[in-house]
Design a protein around this motif. Structure first.
Motif, mmCIF file in Angstrom:
data_model
loop_
_atom_site.group_PDB
_atom_site.id
_atom_site.type_symbol
_atom_site.label_atom_id
_atom_site.label_comp_id
_atom_site.label_asym_id
_atom_site.label_seq_id
_atom_site.Cartn_x
_atom_site.Cartn_y
_atom_site.Cartn_z
ATOM 1 N N ASP A 434 -2.099 1.676 -1.186
ATOM 2 C CA ASP A 434 -2.646 0.876 -0.281
ATOM 3 C C ASP A 434 -2.347 -0.339 0.452
ATOM 4 O OD1 ASP A 434 -5.584 1.974 0.612
ATOM 5 O OD2 ASP A 434 -6.545 1.646 -1.411
ATOM 6 N N LEU A 435 -1.816 -1.158 -1.269
ATOM 7 C CA LEU A 435 -1.105 -2.198 -1.111
ATOM 8 C C LEU A 435 0.453 -1.986 -1.008
ATOM 9 C CD1 LEU A 435 -1.978 -3.310 -4.645
ATOM 10 C CD2 LEU A 435 -3.012 -4.239 -2.556
ATOM 11 N N GLN A 436 0.801 -0.972 -1.347
ATOM 12 C CA GLN A 436 1.936 -0.794 -0.502
ATOM 13 C C GLN A 436 2.319 -0.522 0.853
ATOM 14 O OE1 GLN A 436 5.819 -0.691 -1.377
ATOM 15 N NE2 GLN A 436 5.499 0.882 -2.996
ATOM 16 N N ARG A 437 1.578 0.942 1.335
ATOM 17 C CA ARG A 437 1.365 0.304 3.018
ATOM 18 C C ARG A 437 1.243 -1.010 3.600
ATOM 19 N NH1 ARG A 437 -2.985 2.630 2.780
ATOM 20 N NH2 ARG A 437 -2.402 4.318 2.204
ATOM 21 N N LEU A 438 0.657 -2.710 2.667
ATOM 22 C CA LEU A 438 0.337 -3.945 2.877
ATOM 23 C C LEU A 438 1.756 -4.404 3.411
ATOM 24 C CD1 LEU A 438 -2.331 -5.355 3.633
ATOM 25 C CD2 LEU A 438 -2.044 -6.184 1.727
ATOM 26 N N CYS A 439 2.109 -4.004 2.345
ATOM 27 C CA CYS A 439 3.949 -4.437 2.587
ATOM 28 C C CYS A 439 4.622 -3.927 3.550
ATOM 29 C CB CYS A 439 4.692 -4.189 0.909
ATOM 30 S SG CYS A 439 4.190 -5.082 -0.387
ATOM 31 N N THR A 440 4.599 -2.153 4.384
ATOM 32 C CA THR A 440 5.262 -2.039 4.861
ATOM 33 C C THR A 440 4.541 -2.406 6.209
ATOM 34 O OG1 THR A 440 5.671 -0.091 3.515
ATOM 35 C CG2 THR A 440 5.280 -0.117 6.168
ATOM 36 N N GLU A 441 3.263 -2.580 6.491
ATOM 37 C CA GLU A 441 2.780 -3.325 7.338
ATOM 38 C C GLU A 441 3.065 -5.010 8.170
ATOM 39 O OE1 GLU A 441 -1.265 -2.691 7.109
ATOM 40 O OE2 GLU A 441 -1.250 -0.216 7.313
ATOM 41 N N HIS A 442 3.342 -5.573 7.281
ATOM 42 C CA HIS A 442 4.389 -7.100 6.793
ATOM 43 C C HIS A 442 6.114 -6.804 7.089
ATOM 44 C CE1 HIS A 442 -0.642 -7.509 6.297
ATOM 45 N NE2 HIS A 442 -0.708 -8.832 7.238
ATOM 46 N N ASP A 443 6.061 -5.864 7.165
ATOM 47 C CA ASP A 443 7.882 -5.889 7.325
ATOM 48 C C ASP A 443 7.987 -6.423 5.702
ATOM 49 O OD1 ASP A 443 10.601 -4.837 8.285
ATOM 50 O OD2 ASP A 443 10.216 -6.847 9.519
ATOM 51 N N VAL A 444 8.274 -6.564 4.987
ATOM 52 C CA VAL A 444 7.863 -7.217 3.713
ATOM 53 C C VAL A 444 8.464 -6.423 2.003
ATOM 54 C CG1 VAL A 444 6.988 -8.960 3.519
ATOM 55 C CG2 VAL A 444 6.058 -7.299 2.096
ATOM 56 N N PRO A 445 9.277 -6.087 1.618
ATOM 57 C CA PRO A 445 9.660 -5.322 0.526
ATOM 58 C C PRO A 445 8.929 -4.277 0.522
ATOM 59 C CG PRO A 445 11.461 -6.778 0.695
ATOM 60 C CD PRO A 445 9.893 -8.136 1.788
ATOM 61 N N GLY A 446 9.176 -3.493 -0.183
ATOM 62 C CA GLY A 446 7.983 -2.905 -1.282
ATOM 63 C C GLY A 446 8.437 -2.783 -2.935
ATOM 64 N N PHE A 447 6.838 -3.062 -3.645
ATOM 65 C CA PHE A 447 6.894 -2.719 -5.347
ATOM 66 C C PHE A 447 7.650 -1.850 -4.910
ATOM 67 C CE2 PHE A 447 2.723 -2.698 -4.026
ATOM 68 C CZ PHE A 447 2.573 -0.510 -4.326
ATOM 69 N N ILE A 448 8.281 -1.351 -6.486
ATOM 70 C CA ILE A 448 9.080 -0.628 -6.665
ATOM 71 C C ILE A 448 8.071 0.298 -8.441
ATOM 72 C CG2 ILE A 448 11.409 -1.014 -6.808
ATOM 73 C CD1 ILE A 448 12.078 -1.911 -9.647
ATOM 74 N N LYS A 449 7.279 -1.251 -9.176
ATOM 75 C CA LYS A 449 6.837 -0.561 -9.507
ATOM 76 C C LYS A 449 5.461 -1.464 -10.167
ATOM 77 C CE LYS A 449 9.918 0.206 -13.781
ATOM 78 N NZ LYS A 449 9.933 -0.070 -15.153
ATOM 79 N N TYR A 450 4.169 -0.308 -10.595
ATOM 80 C CA TYR A 450 2.643 -0.568 -9.697
ATOM 81 C C TYR A 450 1.745 -0.481 -11.019
ATOM 82 C CZ TYR A 450 -2.124 -0.626 -8.863
ATOM 83 O OH TYR A 450 -3.773 -0.438 -7.608
#
Length: 507
Positions: A434-450
C-alpha cells in the motif's frame, strides 16, 4: 527510531536536478548495523568490542568506564545516546569475555540501571580520525551536537566545557549538522571526553557525541559566536565590553536559575568527581543545570524568523510541500511564493532558532539563498501557482506543526536529511504494498527496503522505516507525502501520515 549503530561516516555526493528542487547537493552518512538481541551472543565470534544496551538517558562515558573497567583495561568508548547504547573496546578479548559472561549470569548496573551485553560484530571501534589514541596527548576534542533544538555558540560550549578544565580555544562549524572543536591543556581533554560524552546540554536535546579531533592545535583569528581564543582576549571586539566580559547565554551561576517554563532546571549535565570521575551507587551525582537560552542574549545582531528558499521546481513545489519539509525543524507560520522571483519562496517560522535549525540541516540541499532582515511575511500579490494552489498560505493554526509545546518539541529528533524515513501514525491495515503504491500514485521514488516496528496488540497505529536509493529520493517523498490523509474503509476520520528523517542511514 533506528536499530543501527553509528561507528563511521561515509560521505557520498548525490544530485538529481530534474526533480523537486532544481539545485540539489546532498551528502550521505553510512554506518554499520549492530546486533541488538542478547540471544544472538552464541552466533557472534568473541571480540574485544562489546555492544552495551539498555543504558539510562543520563549515562555518560565515565559511567561505563567506572562500571566495566573491573573486567579489564578499556581503550575506547563510543556513545550512541539516542539509542541508549554504546560500544566499549577492551584491550584484550579476555576482558570482553568476562564482561559478556558476567552480564549473562547476573545483573550489571551502569549509572544505577541494569545494562545488557553482547559481542560486537566489529573487532575494533572505527575512530573518525587518525588522532584517536587518548594516550597520544591529543588536546583537541571533536564535539558533534545531536538534536540541536537550540543555538550552539562559543558561550554555550565554554560554559559546558570549562568546568572540566580550562578551555583554550573553541571553533564551531556546520558540516553535516553542528560540530565543534574544543582545545584543552593536554591532561584535561581526556577528562572532558569521559565526563561529557553522551550528556545533554539542554534536557532531551543538544546531545554531545565526543571523539578526539585530528588537529593538535586550533587556529582562531577572531572571537565571536563561532570561534574564540581564550588565551588572546585582544581578539575581542571592544564594543562588546572590556576584557572577556561576554554575554553568557547560560548565565554566570546556572544553579541559581529557577523554573523557566519548561519544567525545573532543563538539563542535568554530570561533572567529574575527585576520584577519576567515579561516584558510588549511593552517592548523589554532581550536576549543573543550564536554563534555556534567552532571545535577548542569543545574538548581538538583529535576527530574523524568515528564510528565503530558492531553486524550487515551479510545477512540483507549493506552500504545503514547503511546510512538509520545514516543519521538521520548527513551527511554520506562513509561506509565500514571490511573483517577482520565480522558484523562490519566503518561509516565516516561529522564531529565529527554528530558522537556524532549518538552515543548518538543509543547507546541503541548495534551496536556500539568504536569511531576510524582516520579521513577517505579508500576503501581498497573491497569485496562482502552476499546480493551481495559492502562492500564499497561513499555517499558524495547523495541527501538523510539531513544536507547539515543550513536551511535543522534546519528542522531535532534529536530523539532517537521510535516505531512511521514519513513518508513524499509519493504520495497521496499511501494508508495504500500500505504501509503495502511494509513492507510485504521487509520482515519487519508491522505497527499496521496508521495516515495521512491533506494536502492542491494542495499538491503533503502526510505525517503521523506509529506505530509499538516496537522500534526494527520501527528501522528495517526505516533501510530497508528509501529512498525507490515509482513509480506510468504514473509518470515521482519516489517519495523517507522519514522516521524518531517521537517525539511520540504511536498514
Amino acid at each position: 527510531v533506528s536499530s543501527s549503530s553509528s561507528s563511521q561516516q561515509d560521505v557520498r555526493h548525490l544530485s538529481l536536478p530534474h526533480r523537486l528542487f532544481s539545485r540539489l547537493n546532498v551528502f550521505s552518512r553510512c554506518s554499520p548495523n549492530e546486533l541488538d538481541s542478547s540471544s544472538e551472543t552464541h552466533r557472534i565470534a568473541p571480540s574485544p568490542v562489546v555492544h552495551v544496551r539498555g543504558l539510562c538517558e543520563s549515562v555518560v562515558e565515565a559511567d561505563l568506564v567506572e562500571a566495566l573497567e573491573k573486567f579489564g583495561n578499556i581503550c575506547y568508548v563510543m556513545m550512541m545516546p539516542f539509542k541508549r547504547q554504546a560500544l566499549v573496546e577492551f584491550e584484550e578479548v579476555q576482558s570482553a569475555d568476562r564482561c559478556v559472561a558476567c552480564g549473562s549470569q547476573e545483573p550489571v548496573y551502569i549509572a544505577g540501571q541494569q545494562a545488557y551485553f553482547n559481542y560486537s560484530t566489529s573487532k575494533r571501534i572505527t575512530r573518525p580520525t587518525n588522532a584517536d589514541d587518548p594516550n597520544s596527548g591529543n588536546k583537541v576534542l571533536l564535539l558533534s551536537i545531536q538534536n540541536p533544538l537550540y543555538p550552539i555558540t562559543t558561550d554555550v560550549l565554554y560554559t559546558v566545557c570549562n568546568p572540566i578544565g580550562s578551555v583554550l580555544r573553541i571553533v564551531i562549524f556546520k558540516r553535516n549538522g553542528i560540530q565543534a572543536m574544543v582545545e584543552y591543556p593536554s591532561a584535561n581533554a581526556q577528562k572532558a571526553k569521559a565526563a561529557l560524552n553522551g550528556a545533554d546540554i539542554y534536557a532531551g536535546c543538544c546531545t554531545l557525541k565526543i571523539e578526539y579531533a585530528r588537529p593538535s592545535r586550533l587556529n582562531v583569528i577572531r572571537n565571536d559566536n563561532d570561534s574564540w581564543d581564550y588565551t588572546k582576549p585582544f581578539l575581542l571586539r571592544r564594543e562588546r565590553g572590556k576584557g572577556r566580559q561576554r554575554q553568557a547565554i547560560l548565565g554566570e551561576h546556572p544553579s541559581s536559575y529557577s523554573d523557566n517554563g519548561y519544567g525545573s532546571h532543563c538539563p542535568l549535565l554530570p561533572l567529574p568527581g575527585n576520584n577519576r570521575f567515579k561516584r558510588g551507587s549511593h552517592d548523589a551525582p554532581e550536576v549543573v543545570a543550564y536554563p534555556l537560552p534567552q532571545t535577548s542574549s542569543y545574538m548581538s545582531h538583529a535576527s530574523s524568523s524568515v528564510a528565503m528558499v530558492s531553486g524550487l521546481h515551479p510545477a512540483k513545489m507549493n506552500c504545503t510541500r514547503i511546510f512538509n519539509l520545514f516543519c521538521l525543524y520548527g513551527n511554520i507560520e506562513k509561506v509565500k511564493f514571490m511573483k517577482s522571483v520565480p522558484g523562490t519562496a519566503l518561509v516565516e517560522m516561529s522564531d529565529e532558532y527554528a530558522v537556524d535549525r532549518a538552515v543548518t540541516h538543509l543547507n546541503s540541499i541548495k534551496v536556500f539563498s539568504k536569511r531576510l532582515n524582516q520579521h513577517a511575511v505579508i500576503p501581498s500579490q497573491v497569485f496562482e501557482l502552476e499546480d493551481g494552489s495559492s502562492s500564499y498560505k497561513d499555517f499558524a493554526m495547523t495541527r501538523n506543526n510539531r513544536f507547539t509545546s515543550a513536551g511535543q518539541a522534546s519528542k522531535n529528533i532534529i536530523q539532517p536529511p537521510s535516505c531512511v524515513l521514519h513513518f508513524y501514525n499509519v493504520p495497521p491495515c496499511i501494508s508495504e504494498d500500500d505504501l509503495q503504491r502511494l509513492c507510485t500514485e504521487h509520482d515519487v521514488p519508491g522505497f527499496i527496503k521496508y521495516k515495521v516496528f512491533d506494536a502492542k496488540p491494542s495499538s491503533k497505529t503502526i510505525s517503521g522505516l523506509l529506505e530509499f536509493d538516496s537522500k534526494t529520493h527520501a527528501v522528495e517523498v517526505l516533501t510530497v507525502l508528509n501529512h498525507y490523509q490515509i482513509r480506510i474503509p468504514n473509518g470515521s476520520n482519516p489517519y495523517t501520515l507522519k514522516l521524518c528523517f531517521s537517525t539511520s542511514s540504511h536498514l
